[in-house]
Design a protein around this motif. Structure first.
Motif, short mmCIF file in Angstrom:
data_model
loop_
_atom_site.label_atom_id
_atom_site.label_comp_id
_atom_site.label_asym_id
_atom_site.label_seq_id
_atom_site.Cartn_x
_atom_site.Cartn_y
_atom_site.Cartn_z
N ASP A 25 0.87 -1.18 0.00
CA ASP A 25 0.00 0.00 0.00
C ASP A 25 0.90 1.22 0.00
O ASP A 25 1.80 1.33 0.86
N VAL A 26 0.68 2.11 -0.96
CA VAL A 26 1.60 3.23 -1.13
C VAL A 26 0.91 4.54 -0.74
O VAL A 26 -0.19 4.83 -1.20
N THR A 27 1.58 5.31 0.13
CA THR A 27 1.11 6.66 0.46
C THR A 27 2.07 7.63 -0.21
O THR A 27 3.29 7.46 -0.12
N ILE A 28 1.53 8.64 -0.88
CA ILE A 28 2.39 9.63 -1.54
C ILE A 28 2.13 10.99 -0.92
O ILE A 28 0.97 11.44 -0.88
N ILE A 29 3.17 11.64 -0.43
CA ILE A 29 2.99 12.99 0.12
C ILE A 29 2.69 13.94 -1.04
O ILE A 29 3.40 13.94 -2.05
N PRO A 34 8.71 18.16 0.75
CA PRO A 34 8.21 18.36 2.11
C PRO A 34 9.33 18.52 3.12
O PRO A 34 10.46 18.08 2.89
N SER A 35 9.02 19.17 4.24
CA SER A 35 9.98 19.30 5.33
C SER A 35 10.00 17.99 6.12
O SER A 35 9.11 17.14 5.97
N GLN A 36 10.97 17.87 7.00
CA GLN A 36 11.02 16.69 7.89
C GLN A 36 9.71 16.57 8.67
O GLN A 36 9.17 15.48 8.84
N GLU A 37 9.21 17.73 9.14
CA GLU A 37 7.98 17.73 9.95
C GLU A 37 6.79 17.21 9.13
O GLU A 37 5.99 16.42 9.62
N ASP A 38 6.70 17.68 7.87
CA ASP A 38 5.60 17.21 7.00
C ASP A 38 5.64 15.69 6.88
O ASP A 38 4.61 15.01 6.93
N THR A 52 13.12 11.17 -1.25
CA THR A 52 13.44 11.98 -2.43
C THR A 52 14.02 13.33 -1.98
O THR A 52 13.90 13.72 -0.82
N ASN A 53 14.61 14.02 -2.94
CA ASN A 53 15.08 15.39 -2.72
C ASN A 53 15.98 15.55 -1.50
O ASN A 53 15.91 16.56 -0.79
N HIS A 54 16.80 14.53 -1.24
CA HIS A 54 17.81 14.63 -0.18
C HIS A 54 17.20 14.97 1.18
O HIS A 54 17.80 15.71 1.96
N LEU A 55 16.02 14.43 1.46
CA LEU A 55 15.41 14.62 2.78
C LEU A 55 16.37 14.09 3.85
O LEU A 55 16.86 12.96 3.75
N ASN A 56 16.60 14.92 4.85
CA ASN A 56 17.56 14.59 5.89
C ASN A 56 16.97 13.57 6.88
O ASN A 56 15.95 13.84 7.50
#
Ligand code: DGY
Length: 318
Positions: A25-29, A34-38, A52-56
């Motif tokens: 089951d896939v959830t896509i933001i 998005p920020s870490q908090e998101d 993705t996008n080098h999320l820390n």
């Protein structure tokens, strides 16, 4: 119940999403960056995260990620945004997507090398300013033919760059890194110290990962050791270079030119000084940005997740 996977962007090529949907089951933001908090608002309860996008992803992030996380898979070759030891210490598998992007990044390295050496950005500026001259010695550049090319970090991308530049009648390839490599011998490239590489090379191309050894490696000291005609190319990570030192080296003609796919900061603000320097060719981190490569990265990142969830080794495990 199917395992749950969270994808941290709504801009991921469908190749990976379709593969994941066959078993999960896939959830896509529903945002691209998005920020870490998101991400943390939705992550608890998921078994894997497609990054993705080098999320820390660091210790703080993991403390708030819930207890179900089993796999972290980044859609990138570089993993300097992940605290890999900390992720693994928690028994979470972690993977990335090297190899599938080496050719695309190597193409960007060739593009930047030629553009910086042949002063195409400066020429375009002169055109726009109505300052084109007929002088025979106007806007002369450097040639790969007969040159020494130095590669800092002869990994897969570095090797792909050498293979492509071999067609340009380069006289000598040298490289530096931890140790001499069989792949270097096979390519006819010579292993040298960093200092020797800087002193000998007409082109210095950085294709090393960002880590504690390479952070800030290119500073005043390093640029001062380079040849005056040297063309500096960075397709790795911006933070390997001290931006102010590079600006100084370009403005003072300590080196001839630079071609940069990566910068620090990234992206550069539109009024950044680096964008005002005629002998700097700067593009916004496009190394892996081709349709084919991003599809392959998406598929590989998804396959890493499926393998991890099934208890198999990841395709590219860290
Ligand atoms: C990578 O994969 O590390 C490239 O820099 C693109 O993010």
């Amino acid at each position: 119940m199917k395992p749950r996977v969270l994808i941290t962007s709504n801009d991921v090529p469908s190749a990976g999403i379709d593969l994941l949907r066959t078993k999960c089951d896939v959830t896509i933001i529903q945002t691209t960056n998005p920020s870490q908090e998101d991400v943390l608002q939705v992550l608890p309860g998921h078994d894997a995260i497609f990054v993705t996008n080098h999320l820390n992803i660091n210790s703080d992030f993991l403390n708030n990620a819930g207890t179900s996380l089993k796999v972290v898979s980044t859609m990138s070759a570089g993993y300097d945004h992940l605290d890999v030891p900390e992720i693994k210490r928690r028994g979470i598998k972690v993977g990335h997507t090297p190899m599938v992007l080496s050719d695309a990044v190597a193409e960007i390295a060739v593009l930047l090398t030629l553009n910086a050496a042949r002063r195409t950005y400066e020429g375009r500026l002169k055109l726009e300013q109505g300052q084109v001259m007929k002088n025979l010695q106007w806007l002369l550049g450097q040639e790969l033919r007969g040159s020494t090319v130095g590669i800092v970090g002869l990994g897969n991308i570095g090797q792909a760059i050498v293979k492509r530049l071999q067609g340009f009648s380069v006289a000598r390839f040298v490289y530096t890194g931890h140790s001499r490599k069989k792949a270097g011998d096979e390519l006819g490239a010579h292993f040298v110290s960093l200092d020797d590489l800087l002193e000998q090379s007409d082109f210095v191309i950085v294709s090393a990962p960002l880590n504690n050894e390479t952070r800030g490696l290119f500073d005043d000291n390093t640029f001062n050791k380079m040849k005056k005609n040297a063309v500096f190319v960075n397709i790795a990570r911006g933070q390997i270079v001290k931006t102010n030192a590079l600006i100084k080296a370009l403005r003072n003609n300590t080196i001839f030119a630079a071609g940069l796919d990566v910068t620090d900061p990234e992206p550069l603000p539109p009024d950044h000084e680096l964008l005002k320097i005629p002998n700097a060719v700067v593009i916004p981190h496009l190394g892996s940005a081709t349709v084919k490569t991003r599809n392959d990265m998406s598929f590989t990142a998804a396959q890493n997740i499926l393998n991890g969830l099934e208890g198999k080794p990841l395709i590219y495990e860290l």
